[in-house]
Design an enzyme around this catalytic site. Sequence first.
Site, mmCIF file in Angstrom:
data_model
loop_
_atom_site.group_PDB
_atom_site.id
_atom_site.type_symbol
_atom_site.label_atom_id
_atom_site.label_comp_id
_atom_site.label_asym_id
_atom_site.label_seq_id
_atom_site.Cartn_x
_atom_site.Cartn_y
_atom_site.Cartn_z
ATOM 1 C CE LYS A 97 -3.968 -2.243 2.227
ATOM 2 N NZ LYS A 97 -4.965 -2.175 3.334
ATOM 3 C CE1 TYR A 128 -9.334 -3.087 0.453
ATOM 4 C CE2 TYR A 128 -8.252 -1.211 -0.558
ATOM 5 C CZ TYR A 128 -8.181 -2.383 0.172
ATOM 6 O OH TYR A 128 -6.970 -2.850 0.619
ATOM 7 C CG ASN A 134 -3.619 -2.159 6.796
ATOM 8 O OD1 ASN A 134 -3.489 -1.763 5.633
ATOM 9 N ND2 ASN A 134 -4.633 -2.901 7.183
ATOM 10 C CG HIS A 155 -5.296 -6.171 -0.518
ATOM 11 N ND1 HIS A 155 -6.536 -6.237 0.068
ATOM 12 C CD2 HIS A 155 -5.318 -7.025 -1.564
ATOM 13 C CE1 HIS A 155 -7.285 -7.112 -0.622
ATOM 14 N NE2 HIS A 155 -6.567 -7.587 -1.620
ATOM 15 C CD GLU A 166 -8.713 -8.921 -4.032
ATOM 16 O OE1 GLU A 166 -7.562 -9.284 -3.694
ATOM 17 O OE2 GLU A 166 -9.599 -8.640 -3.208
HETATM 18 P P1 ATP Z 1 -7.137 -5.778 3.105
HETATM 19 O O1 ATP Z 1 -8.493 -6.056 2.476
HETATM 20 O O2 ATP Z 1 -6.551 -4.439 2.702
HETATM 21 O O3 ATP Z 1 -6.178 -6.914 2.903
HETATM 22 P P2 ATP Z 1 -8.132 -6.636 5.663
HETATM 23 O O4 ATP Z 1 -8.765 -7.741 4.885
HETATM 24 O O5 ATP Z 1 -7.219 -6.999 6.792
HETATM 25 O O6 ATP Z 1 -7.314 -5.667 4.694
HETATM 26 P P3 ATP Z 1 -10.644 -5.235 5.625
HETATM 27 O O7 ATP Z 1 -11.654 -5.378 6.704
HETATM 28 O O8 ATP Z 1 -10.877 -5.912 4.307
HETATM 29 O O9 ATP Z 1 -9.233 -5.656 6.245
HETATM 30 O O10 ATP Z 1 -10.444 -3.681 5.393
HETATM 31 C C1 ATP Z 1 -9.817 -3.184 4.220
HETATM 32 C C2 ATP Z 1 -8.872 -2.075 4.605
HETATM 33 O O11 ATP Z 1 -9.625 -0.967 5.096
HETATM 34 C C3 ATP Z 1 -7.907 -2.389 5.761
HETATM 35 O O12 ATP Z 1 -6.758 -3.093 5.375
HETATM 36 C C4 ATP Z 1 -7.565 -1.005 6.262
HETATM 37 O O13 ATP Z 1 -6.613 -0.363 5.393
HETATM 38 C C5 ATP Z 1 -8.909 -0.296 6.129
HETATM 39 N N1 ATP Z 1 -9.690 -0.405 7.346
HETATM 40 C C6 ATP Z 1 -10.373 -1.483 7.807
HETATM 41 N N2 ATP Z 1 -11.001 -1.229 8.966
HETATM 42 C C7 ATP Z 1 -10.716 0.067 9.253
HETATM 43 C C8 ATP Z 1 -11.062 0.946 10.316
HETATM 44 N N3 ATP Z 1 -11.849 0.541 11.317
HETATM 45 N N4 ATP Z 1 -10.589 2.208 10.278
HETATM 46 C C9 ATP Z 1 -9.815 2.634 9.262
HETATM 47 N N5 ATP Z 1 -9.446 1.855 8.219
HETATM 48 C C10 ATP Z 1 -9.881 0.582 8.215
HETATM 49 MG MG MG Z 2 -9.951 -7.385 3.152
#
Ligand code: ATP
Ligand code: MG
Length: 143
Positions: free
Chosen positions: A11, A51, A114, A117, A128
């Site tokens: 990211k 997303y 974070n 992804h 994807e």
């Molecule tokens: P990713 O899909 O990016 O691999 P993930 O599967 O661990 O991450 P998801 O729940 O799919 O988490 O959320 C997608 C992304 O949205 C997260 O990686 C993070 O960057 C952001 N995100 C998720 N929850 C929050 C939150 N509560 N506050 C801010 N950003 C969030």
């Molecule tokens: Mg995710």
Amino acid sequence: MAGNRTLTIIKPDAFGAGKAGKIIAHLEQQGFKVLAARVMRLTDRQAGEFYAVHRERPFYRSLVTFMTSGACMPMLLEKRDAVAALRQAIGATDPAEAEAGTVRKLFAESKERNAIHASDSDDNGVREAAFFFPDTDVLAAQG
Ligand code: ATP
Ligand code: MG
């Protein structure tokens, strides 16, 4: 049967901070092979579509803004049982909750910024991968 490929994105927080090399080395050390990679800055439309599953979540707009804030690095990775293996390797969404040695524990700034992804299922991995690598012939052997 679980597939051997998954899609990851380094990211903008991690790519912009010059952490891509370390993250790739970390993943290669754990047996992931890079099949395809590119460096790109997502458009608002691309990030919003990628997303889209989070469209109704309160953090959606902020997430799209973050994902378009700089260059990122989508990669197609290969390893046995790749989706589960990569989810394990990246750790929990919030680095504060991620296990020691995971990519997010090592390289992420916050729950939103974070670092990485990872696809959360084989079906999403295929979708994807096609999103970022529509012309890559390695995709023809998917499955
Ligand atoms: P990713 O899909 O990016 O691999 P993930 O599967 O661990 O991450 P998801 O729940 O799919 O988490 O959320 C997608 C992304 O949205 C997260 O990686 C993070 O960057 C952001 N995100 C998720 N929850 C929050 C939150 N509560 N506050 C801010 N950003 C969030
Ligand atoms: Mg995710």
